[in-house]
Design an enzyme around this catalytic site. Structure first.
Site, PDB file in Angstrom:
ATOM      1  N   ARG A   1      -6.646  11.636  -7.124  1.00 50.70           N
ATOM      2  CA  ARG A   1      -7.866  10.834  -7.016  1.00 50.70           C
ATOM      3  C   ARG A   1      -9.147  11.656  -6.911  1.00 50.70           C
ATOM      4  O   ARG A   1     -10.248  11.084  -7.026  1.00 50.70           O
ATOM      5  CB  ARG A   1      -7.767   9.906  -5.794  1.00 50.70           C
TER       6      ARG A   1
ATOM      7  N   ASP B   1      -6.413  -3.195  -7.583  1.00 45.86           N
ATOM      8  CA  ASP B   1      -7.021  -3.769  -6.383  1.00 45.86           C
ATOM      9  C   ASP B   1      -7.308  -5.237  -6.659  1.00 45.86           C
ATOM     10  O   ASP B   1      -7.452  -5.640  -7.823  1.00 45.86           O
ATOM     11  CB  ASP B   1      -8.313  -3.038  -5.992  1.00 45.86           C
TER      12      ASP B   1
ATOM     13  N   TYR C   1     -14.701 -11.676   0.530  1.00 44.89           N
ATOM     14  CA  TYR C   1     -15.515 -10.499   0.169  1.00 44.89           C
ATOM     15  C   TYR C   1     -16.765 -10.895  -0.603  1.00 44.89           C
ATOM     16  O   TYR C   1     -17.853 -10.371  -0.383  1.00 44.89           O
ATOM     17  CB  TYR C   1     -14.691  -9.529  -0.683  1.00 44.89           C
TER      18      TYR C   1
ATOM     19  N   ARG D   1       0.815  -1.227   0.000  1.00 46.13           N
ATOM     20  CA  ARG D   1       0.000   0.000   0.000  1.00 46.13           C
ATOM     21  C   ARG D   1       0.846   1.272   0.000  1.00 46.13           C
ATOM     22  O   ARG D   1       0.434   2.289   0.549  1.00 46.13           O
ATOM     23  CB  ARG D   1      -0.956   0.035   1.189  1.00 46.13           C
TER      24      ARG D   1
ATOM     25  N   ARG E   1      -3.330   6.437   0.053  1.00 43.74           N
ATOM     26  CA  ARG E   1      -3.794   7.641   0.736  1.00 43.74           C
ATOM     27  C   ARG E   1      -2.783   8.313   1.644  1.00 43.74           C
ATOM     28  O   ARG E   1      -3.007   9.445   2.067  1.00 43.74           O
ATOM     29  CB  ARG E   1      -5.083   7.336   1.508  1.00 43.74           C
TER      30      ARG E   1
END
Ligand code: 1CP
Length: 346
Positions: free
Chosen positions: A39, A75, A154, A26, A30
């Protein structure tokens, strides 16, 4: 310097390059203000499938931190979107599916889709990677995919969950449907990895982030065989890294019978112990505790030195975090870790 001499690739072969390679899961994301700027106004999965954005975001942490690898900005659910599955990434939450896959009929409907659709729809991925590798030079790009169990965690739940109860229940309640689902997910992941390697990724990482929620018996019976399928298509073409959180008890299984060149450990297992469990044929990756990124520098510095020291017990070591960069991390701290790791003798 030819590509194959890059420290990351040497460490994956089991060598100890003069400089210990370091990158962060990651690292694109962010924690970087330049990422947040880019973004604005674009949904996560749209950004992943925009070659301009995906290539620029992938390169940002390499330019800023001087890490030894880029990880492709994408992702684990992108190949599902490419296969035609309705999925969104909800800000602050994660992947959410319109239609959870829970019954045998749901599994039949999903697996009727041809995993080859992933390759057919993947031109934005290939285009982004071509741009990235053109700019990266000798720094390798790591391609990745989600392992079948983590994807199923998920898909069966319909979104993020703490304990992945529905996926784990399906394994035992309807093993036939479970294996059909997991095999399909493995072929989707394999197609996504194949696209990335064809386009120029020099290594591949399989993220089985939630594998640690399985008992060792269930991991071996219901997850590992499908992870082998996911990696089988790129095995021998690029070196392979396999990672999960909370996998201390199953670390030897994470080698996938030698398919993985490196296994990532989270912060719960001391790396020298991980190295002992993995044996002489596997490189270790890890395992700075992400929580310590918030600690005063002298505390973090001592921790990074300890990780480096313990990593010497392995045949080779790739420094990383024990899991992803938390979004509120000060990016200067990451740069400082890279400088420290590079300054230390390997
Ligand atoms: O709004 C945003 O900015 C979205 C946040 C975000 C980002 C930046 C998500 C949503 N995914 C990503 C990118 C991403 N995902 C990368 C990019 C490259 C890099 O590492 O720098 C990678 C490798 C992933 C893989 C991924 N997605 C994993 C495996 C790695 C891990 O952290 O364990 C998992 C579990 C996901 C699912 C996911 N996607 C996004 C979130 C917030 C989550 C986790 C949700 C949960 O808690 O269950």
């Amino acid at each position: 310097m030819p590509h194959t001499d890059a420290p990351l690739l040497r460490a994956l072969r089991g060598e100890r390059p003069e400089r210990t390679p370091v990158w962060f899961m990651r690292q694109a994301g962010r924690s970087l203000p330049e990422y947040r700027d880019l973004r604005v106004g674009t949904r996560m999965l749209d950004a992943c499938l925009d070659p301009d954005l995906a290539s620029e975001i992938t390169l940002q942490p390499v330019r800023r931190h001087g890490v030894d690898a880029a990880i492709f900005f994408s992702d684990i659910v992108v190949p599902l979107r490419l296969a035609g599955v309705q999925v969104e990434i909800v800000p602050g939450r994660g992947p959410v599916f319109d239609e959870p896959v829970r019954s045998a009929a749901d599994v039949d409907a999903l697996t009727a889709r041809d995993p080859a659709e992933v390759s057919a729809a993947a031109s934005p991925v290939a285009e982004a990677i071509a741009r990235i590798t053109a700019e990266l030079g000798d720094t390798p790009l790591i391609g990745f995919a989600g392992a079948p169990f983590t994807l199923a965690a998920y898909l069966v739940e319909g979104g993020p969950s703490k304990e992945h109860l529905r996926a784990r229940a399906m394994m035992h309640a309807d093993p036939v449907s479970w294996h059909r689902l997991a095999d399909w997910l493995a072929r989707v992941a394999a197609a996504f990895l194949d696209v990335q390697v064809r386009a120029g990724a020099r290594a591949a990482q399989l993220f089985d982030s939630w594998a640690g929620s399985l008992s060792p018996e269930d991991y071996r019976a219901f997850a590992a065989p499908h992870s082998r399928t996911a990696l089988g298509g790129v095995h021998g073409r690029v070196p392979l890294i396999h990672f999960g959180v909370g996998t201390g008890p199953i670390l030897p299984d994470m080698r996938l019978h030698g398919l993985a060149d490196a296994v990532g450990a989270d912060w719960r297992v001391p790396l020298d112990q991980a190295a002992g469990m993995l044996g002489p044929d596997t490189t270790v990756q890890g395992n700075i505790d992400p929580a310590l990124l918030q600690a005063p520098w002298p505390v973090l510095e001592a921790h990074v030195r300890d990780v480096l020291h313990r990593g010497r017990a392995a045949r080779a070591h790739i420094v990383n975090l024990g899991h992803g960069v938390p979004p509120d991390t000060d990016p200067d701290v990451l740069t400082r870790i890279v400088e420290l790791v590079h300054a230390e003798a390997s």
